[in-house]
Design an enzyme around this catalytic site. Structure first.
Site, PDB file in Angstrom:
ATOM      1  N   GLY A   6      -3.352  -2.022  -0.524  1.00  0.00           N
ATOM      2  CA  GLY A   6      -4.156  -1.025   0.233  1.00  0.00           C
ATOM      3  C   GLY A   6      -5.065  -1.694   1.087  1.00  0.00           C
ATOM      4  O   GLY A   6      -5.689  -2.415   0.823  1.00  0.00           O
ATOM      5  N   ARG A  67       3.265  -3.302   0.350  1.00  0.00           N
ATOM      6  CA  ARG A  67       3.415  -3.802  -1.109  1.00  0.00           C
ATOM      7  C   ARG A  67       4.949  -4.095  -1.188  1.00  0.00           C
ATOM      8  O   ARG A  67       5.816  -3.172  -0.951  1.00  0.00           O
ATOM      9  CB  ARG A  67       3.084  -2.566  -2.123  1.00  0.00           C
ATOM     10  N   ASP A  98      -5.957  -8.113  -6.480  1.00  0.00           N
ATOM     11  CA  ASP A  98      -5.594  -8.983  -7.352  1.00  0.00           C
ATOM     12  C   ASP A  98      -4.006  -9.123  -7.403  1.00  0.00           C
ATOM     13  O   ASP A  98      -3.512 -10.441  -7.830  1.00  0.00           O
ATOM     14  CB  ASP A  98      -6.028  -8.615  -8.804  1.00  0.00           C
ATOM     15  N   THR A 121     -10.313  -4.746  -1.053  1.00  0.00           N
ATOM     16  CA  THR A 121     -10.111  -3.836  -1.564  1.00  0.00           C
ATOM     17  C   THR A 121     -11.109  -2.783  -1.673  1.00  0.00           C
ATOM     18  O   THR A 121     -12.410  -3.307  -2.125  1.00  0.00           O
ATOM     19  CB  THR A 121      -9.637  -4.009  -3.019  1.00  0.00           C
ATOM     20  N   ASP A 123     -11.603  -1.012  -3.998  1.00  0.00           N
ATOM     21  CA  ASP A 123     -11.911  -0.695  -5.496  1.00  0.00           C
ATOM     22  C   ASP A 123     -13.131  -1.697  -6.035  1.00  0.00           C
ATOM     23  O   ASP A 123     -13.561  -0.939  -7.156  1.00  0.00           O
ATOM     24  CB  ASP A 123     -10.826  -0.799  -6.357  1.00  0.00           C
ATOM     25  N   ASP A 125     -12.932  -4.129  -7.875  1.00  0.00           N
ATOM     26  CA  ASP A 125     -12.454  -4.434  -9.088  1.00  0.00           C
ATOM     27  C   ASP A 125     -11.811  -6.116  -9.364  1.00  0.00           C
ATOM     28  O   ASP A 125     -10.977  -5.968 -10.108  1.00  0.00           O
ATOM     29  CB  ASP A 125     -11.443  -3.498  -9.861  1.00  0.00           C
ATOM     30  N   ARG A 167      -7.853   4.249  -9.129  1.00  0.00           N
ATOM     31  CA  ARG A 167      -6.649   4.517 -10.248  1.00  0.00           C
ATOM     32  C   ARG A 167      -7.250   3.638 -11.463  1.00  0.00           C
ATOM     33  O   ARG A 167      -7.045   4.270 -12.478  1.00  0.00           O
ATOM     34  CB  ARG A 167      -5.424   3.917  -9.672  1.00  0.00           C
TER      35      ARG A 167
HETATM   36  O1  F6P Z   1      -6.464   0.023  -4.439  1.00  0.00           O
HETATM   37  C1  F6P Z   1      -7.146   0.714  -3.603  1.00  0.00           C
HETATM   38  C2  F6P Z   1      -6.511   2.206  -3.741  1.00  0.00           C
HETATM   39  O2  F6P Z   1      -7.010   3.103  -2.823  1.00  0.00           O
HETATM   40  C3  F6P Z   1      -6.858   3.092  -5.102  1.00  0.00           C
HETATM   41  O3  F6P Z   1      -8.313   3.342  -5.323  1.00  0.00           O
HETATM   42  C4  F6P Z   1      -5.790   3.872  -5.184  1.00  0.00           C
HETATM   43  O4  F6P Z   1      -5.674   4.285  -6.494  1.00  0.00           O
HETATM   44  C5  F6P Z   1      -4.723   3.334  -4.309  1.00  0.00           C
HETATM   45  O5  F6P Z   1      -5.203   2.383  -3.491  1.00  0.00           O
HETATM   46  C6  F6P Z   1      -3.856   4.403  -3.808  1.00  0.00           C
HETATM   47  O6  F6P Z   1      -2.779   3.809  -3.241  1.00  0.00           O
HETATM   48  P1  F6P Z   1      -1.611   4.383  -2.112  1.00  0.00           P
HETATM   49  O7  F6P Z   1      -2.484   4.434  -0.869  1.00  0.00           O
HETATM   50  O8  F6P Z   1      -0.717   3.560  -2.124  1.00  0.00           O
HETATM   51  O9  F6P Z   1      -1.434   5.880  -2.714  1.00  0.00           O
END
Ligand code: F6P
Length: 318
Positions: A6, A67, A98, A121, A123, A125, A167
């Protein structure tokens, strides 16, 4: 260098720092477009100082991101390596989360190419760093939005459930919830005592405290804001409940000063690591100093959520 997973605000500032530090050391720098997918498809461009002009203030990533499933296969990684070799590329900087670091670790074990990870990121995390690029911007976007929701919640005496991103991680929920005075914060790292929350909301209804904000991380026990709203509506049929899902606005926008600064420091340090031979580490910042974690240990950090913070939420939201 590539950006992967992301996107997060500040990635561009980091790309700029890697390019300009590399050029300062007379290195050739290449940008790989769309992460590992671009490495396999040979979408690799030489970068110069001008290629990163006027991007420090922009969200997203000029290198684009993806990804890649193919990179998880040995065949995919073999193709990727061949594309690096033919350009004489002998070091890789990966800006991502990660999952991206796992890929880098496997790749460097297989092909003996040094990799440096930079935590990018929203997040936050990742173990081994106090900051990840993009968290500060994302959480401030959430705070601005929740403040606006409070205005309308107050005007109508409503209970608002606000779903924020995360998530697997509750940092955005926790920080934005505390700083907007949320009554309850639901995060993936802790089991929610739903009965206690419902009792507390009932008690607030009895004493006519009708404006309540409940901040929910998308990966909470119940599956996000809409699910939580069903449970609340059932128990409190008289409450005027609304749900707002903030979604991807949290991922975009101009990075904050903090995100630009940490992105610049980390990008600079990543190149210094490659030059000094400090290989296969993630560059982080701990107690305001650069900190290096072996890539295989730079995994999701889920246990750092402090009990004290959760206690503060309860005490302050009475
Ligand atoms: O990892 C970052 C993030 O924004 C998370 O908080 C979220 O759950 C996920 O990516 C959403 O991913 P996508 O944009 O692929 O739906």
């Amino acid at each position: 260098m590539l950006t992967s997973g992301g996107d997060s605000p500040g990635m561009n500032a980091c790309v700029r720092a890697v390019v300009r530090t590399g050029l300062y050391h007379n290195l050739e720098v290449f940008g790989i477009v769309r992460g590992y997918a671009g490495m396999i498809e040979d979408d690799i461009q030489p970068m110069n100082s001008r290629s990163v002009a006027n991007i420090i203030q922009r969200g997203g990533t000029i290198l684009k991101t993806a990804r890649s499933k193919e990179f998880r296969t040995p065949e995919g990684r073999k193709k990727a390596y061949a594309n690096l070799r033919k350009r004489g590329i002998d070091g890789l900087v990966v800006i991502g989360g990660d999952g991206s670091f796992n890929g880098a670790q496997v790749f460097s074990n297989e092909f003996d190419i040094p990799c440096i990870g930079i935590p990018g990121t929203i997040d936050k995390d990742i173990a081994g760093t106090d900051f990840t690029i993009g968290f500060d911007t994302a959480v401030n976007t959430a705070v601005e939005a929740i403040d606006k929701i409070r205005d309308t919640a107050d005007a109508h005496d409503r209970l608002f459930i606000i779903e924020v991103m995360g998530r697997d991680a509750g940092y955005i929920a926790l920080h934005s919830g505390i700083s907007t005075g949320a009554e309850h914060i639901l995060i993936p790292e802790r089991k929610t005592d739903i009965e206690a929350m419902l009792r507390s909301l009932e008690e607030k209804e009895k004493r006519q405290k009708l404006v309540n904000l409940v901040v929910v991380a998308e990966g909470d026990d119940f599956g996000g804001g809409n699910e939580v709203s069903k449970i609340i509506r059932e128990r409190l049929p008289n409450a005027d409940v609304r749900v707002c899902i903030l979604g991807h606005i949290q991922r975009g926008g101009a990075p904050t000063c903090l995100d630009r600064v940490i992105a610049s420091r980390m990008g600079y340090s990543a190149v210094e690591c490659l030059i000094e031979g400090r290989h296969n580490v993630m560059v982080g910042i701990v107690n305001n100093r650069m900190h290096y974690t072996p890539l295989d240990k730079a995994v999701k950090a889920t246990q750092k959520i402090s009990e004290e913070w959760l206690k503060i939420v309860k005490i302050l939201a009475s």
